[in-house]
Design a protein around this motif. Structure first.
Motif, PDB file in Angstrom:
ATOM      1  N   GLN A 167     -41.539   2.218  -5.679  1.00  0.00           N
ATOM      2  CA  GLN A 167     -42.171   0.908  -5.772  1.00  0.00           C
ATOM      3  C   GLN A 167     -41.815   0.213  -7.080  1.00  0.00           C
ATOM      4  O   GLN A 167     -41.572  -0.993  -7.107  1.00  0.00           O
ATOM      5  N   ALA A 168     -41.776   0.979  -8.164  1.00  0.00           N
ATOM      6  CA  ALA A 168     -41.418   0.393  -9.459  1.00  0.00           C
ATOM      7  C   ALA A 168     -39.978  -0.120  -9.439  1.00  0.00           C
ATOM      8  O   ALA A 168     -39.687  -1.206  -9.948  1.00  0.00           O
ATOM      9  N   ILE A 169     -39.086   0.643  -8.833  1.00  0.00           N
ATOM     10  CA  ILE A 169     -37.683   0.232  -8.734  1.00  0.00           C
ATOM     11  C   ILE A 169     -37.567  -1.024  -7.872  1.00  0.00           C
ATOM     12  O   ILE A 169     -36.841  -1.965  -8.217  1.00  0.00           O
ATOM     13  N   ASP A 170     -38.291  -1.057  -6.754  1.00  0.00           N
ATOM     14  CA  ASP A 170     -38.248  -2.228  -5.874  1.00  0.00           C
ATOM     15  C   ASP A 170     -38.761  -3.481  -6.587  1.00  0.00           C
ATOM     16  O   ASP A 170     -38.172  -4.556  -6.463  1.00  0.00           O
ATOM     17  N   LYS A 171     -39.862  -3.342  -7.331  1.00  0.00           N
ATOM     18  CA  LYS A 171     -40.410  -4.492  -8.052  1.00  0.00           C
ATOM     19  C   LYS A 171     -39.451  -4.961  -9.146  1.00  0.00           C
ATOM     20  O   LYS A 171     -39.279  -6.152  -9.360  1.00  0.00           O
ATOM     21  N   THR A 172     -38.828  -4.009  -9.832  1.00  0.00           N
ATOM     22  CA  THR A 172     -37.865  -4.365 -10.873  1.00  0.00           C
ATOM     23  C   THR A 172     -36.669  -5.090 -10.266  1.00  0.00           C
ATOM     24  O   THR A 172     -36.199  -6.093 -10.801  1.00  0.00           O
ATOM     25  N   ASN A 173     -36.186  -4.589  -9.137  1.00  0.00           N
ATOM     26  CA  ASN A 173     -35.060  -5.222  -8.453  1.00  0.00           C
ATOM     27  C   ASN A 173     -35.418  -6.639  -8.006  1.00  0.00           C
ATOM     28  O   ASN A 173     -34.625  -7.572  -8.166  1.00  0.00           O
ATOM     29  N   GLU A 174     -36.620  -6.785  -7.473  1.00  0.00           N
ATOM     30  CA  GLU A 174     -37.065  -8.104  -7.024  1.00  0.00           C
ATOM     31  C   GLU A 174     -37.136  -9.084  -8.202  1.00  0.00           C
ATOM     32  O   GLU A 174     -36.693 -10.235  -8.087  1.00  0.00           O
ATOM     33  N   ALA A 175     -37.683  -8.630  -9.327  1.00  0.00           N
ATOM     34  CA  ALA A 175     -37.781  -9.493 -10.502  1.00  0.00           C
ATOM     35  C   ALA A 175     -36.395  -9.854 -11.028  1.00  0.00           C
ATOM     36  O   ALA A 175     -36.148 -10.998 -11.435  1.00  0.00           O
ATOM     37  N   ALA A 176     -35.483  -8.893 -11.010  1.00  0.00           N
ATOM     38  CA  ALA A 176     -34.124  -9.161 -11.475  1.00  0.00           C
ATOM     39  C   ALA A 176     -33.414 -10.155 -10.566  1.00  0.00           C
ATOM     40  O   ALA A 176     -32.716 -11.053 -11.038  1.00  0.00           O
ATOM     41  N   GLN A 226     -34.840 -12.448  -8.753  1.00  0.00           N
ATOM     42  CA  GLN A 226     -35.454 -13.754  -8.967  1.00  0.00           C
ATOM     43  C   GLN A 226     -34.946 -14.383 -10.260  1.00  0.00           C
ATOM     44  O   GLN A 226     -34.627 -15.575 -10.293  1.00  0.00           O
ATOM     45  N   ALA A 227     -34.849 -13.590 -11.312  1.00  0.00           N
ATOM     46  CA  ALA A 227     -34.350 -14.103 -12.587  1.00  0.00           C
ATOM     47  C   ALA A 227     -32.904 -14.568 -12.449  1.00  0.00           C
ATOM     48  O   ALA A 227     -32.524 -15.615 -12.975  1.00  0.00           O
ATOM     49  N   LEU A 228     -32.100 -13.797 -11.736  1.00  0.00           N
ATOM     50  CA  LEU A 228     -30.704 -14.175 -11.511  1.00  0.00           C
ATOM     51  C   LEU A 228     -30.618 -15.458 -10.702  1.00  0.00           C
ATOM     52  O   LEU A 228     -29.830 -16.352 -11.021  1.00  0.00           O
ATOM     53  N   SER A 288     -30.310 -22.943 -12.330  1.00  0.00           N
ATOM     54  CA  SER A 288     -30.379 -23.886 -13.448  1.00  0.00           C
ATOM     55  C   SER A 288     -28.983 -24.267 -13.923  1.00  0.00           C
ATOM     56  O   SER A 288     -28.763 -25.387 -14.355  1.00  0.00           O
ATOM     57  N   GLU A 289     -28.018 -23.360 -13.817  1.00  0.00           N
ATOM     58  CA  GLU A 289     -26.643 -23.694 -14.202  1.00  0.00           C
ATOM     59  C   GLU A 289     -26.067 -24.752 -13.266  1.00  0.00           C
ATOM     60  O   GLU A 289     -25.414 -25.680 -13.697  1.00  0.00           O
ATOM     61  N   LYS A 290     -26.345 -24.629 -11.975  1.00  0.00           N
ATOM     62  CA  LYS A 290     -25.850 -25.615 -11.017  1.00  0.00           C
ATOM     63  C   LYS A 290     -26.470 -26.972 -11.286  1.00  0.00           C
ATOM     64  O   LYS A 290     -25.814 -27.985 -11.202  1.00  0.00           O
ATOM     65  N   THR A 291     -27.747 -26.992 -11.612  1.00  0.00           N
ATOM     66  CA  THR A 291     -28.434 -28.245 -11.916  1.00  0.00           C
ATOM     67  C   THR A 291     -27.828 -28.894 -13.152  1.00  0.00           C
ATOM     68  O   THR A 291     -27.608 -30.095 -13.185  1.00  0.00           O
ATOM     69  N   ASP A 292     -27.536 -28.103 -14.187  1.00  0.00           N
ATOM     70  CA  ASP A 292     -26.931 -28.638 -15.401  1.00  0.00           C
ATOM     71  C   ASP A 292     -25.564 -29.248 -15.100  1.00  0.00           C
ATOM     72  O   ASP A 292     -25.233 -30.309 -15.610  1.00  0.00           O
ATOM     73  N   LYS A 293     -24.774 -28.610 -14.268  1.00  0.00           N
ATOM     74  CA  LYS A 293     -23.448 -29.127 -13.936  1.00  0.00           C
ATOM     75  C   LYS A 293     -23.558 -30.424 -13.138  1.00  0.00           C
ATOM     76  O   LYS A 293     -22.786 -31.344 -13.328  1.00  0.00           O
TER      77      LYS A 293
END
Length: 78
Positions: free
Chosen positions: A43-52, A54-56, A62-67
């Protein structure tokens, strides 16, 4: 002091159970404890993967928006 969330504690408890009795009930309890520890880790690995992920996603979004902001109305780069 033992912390129940540490990975070493279940291992120590399992070894103590085997040393004390060695009976089938102790083995079942130890297996159940290891299964719970494995499920918690999953569960900890799954939550970490999900957060990563989402962050990615947010970072690439945001990079696409800036361009897109750097282009004028005709789609030409400023």
């Amino acid at each position: 002091m033992l912390y129940l969330k540490s990975i070493g504690t279940p291992l120590v408890l399992v070894m103590a159970l085997f040393a004390l009795g060695g009976c089938e009930q102790a083995e079942k309890s130890a297996q159940q404890m290891l299964n719970q520890a494995a499920e918690s880790a999953k569960q900890a690995i799954d939550k970490t993967n999900e957060a990563a992920q989402q962050a990615l996603s947010e970072a690439t979004g945001s990079e696409k928006t800036d361009k897109e902001d750097s282009k004028d109305a005709d789609g030409q780069k400023i």
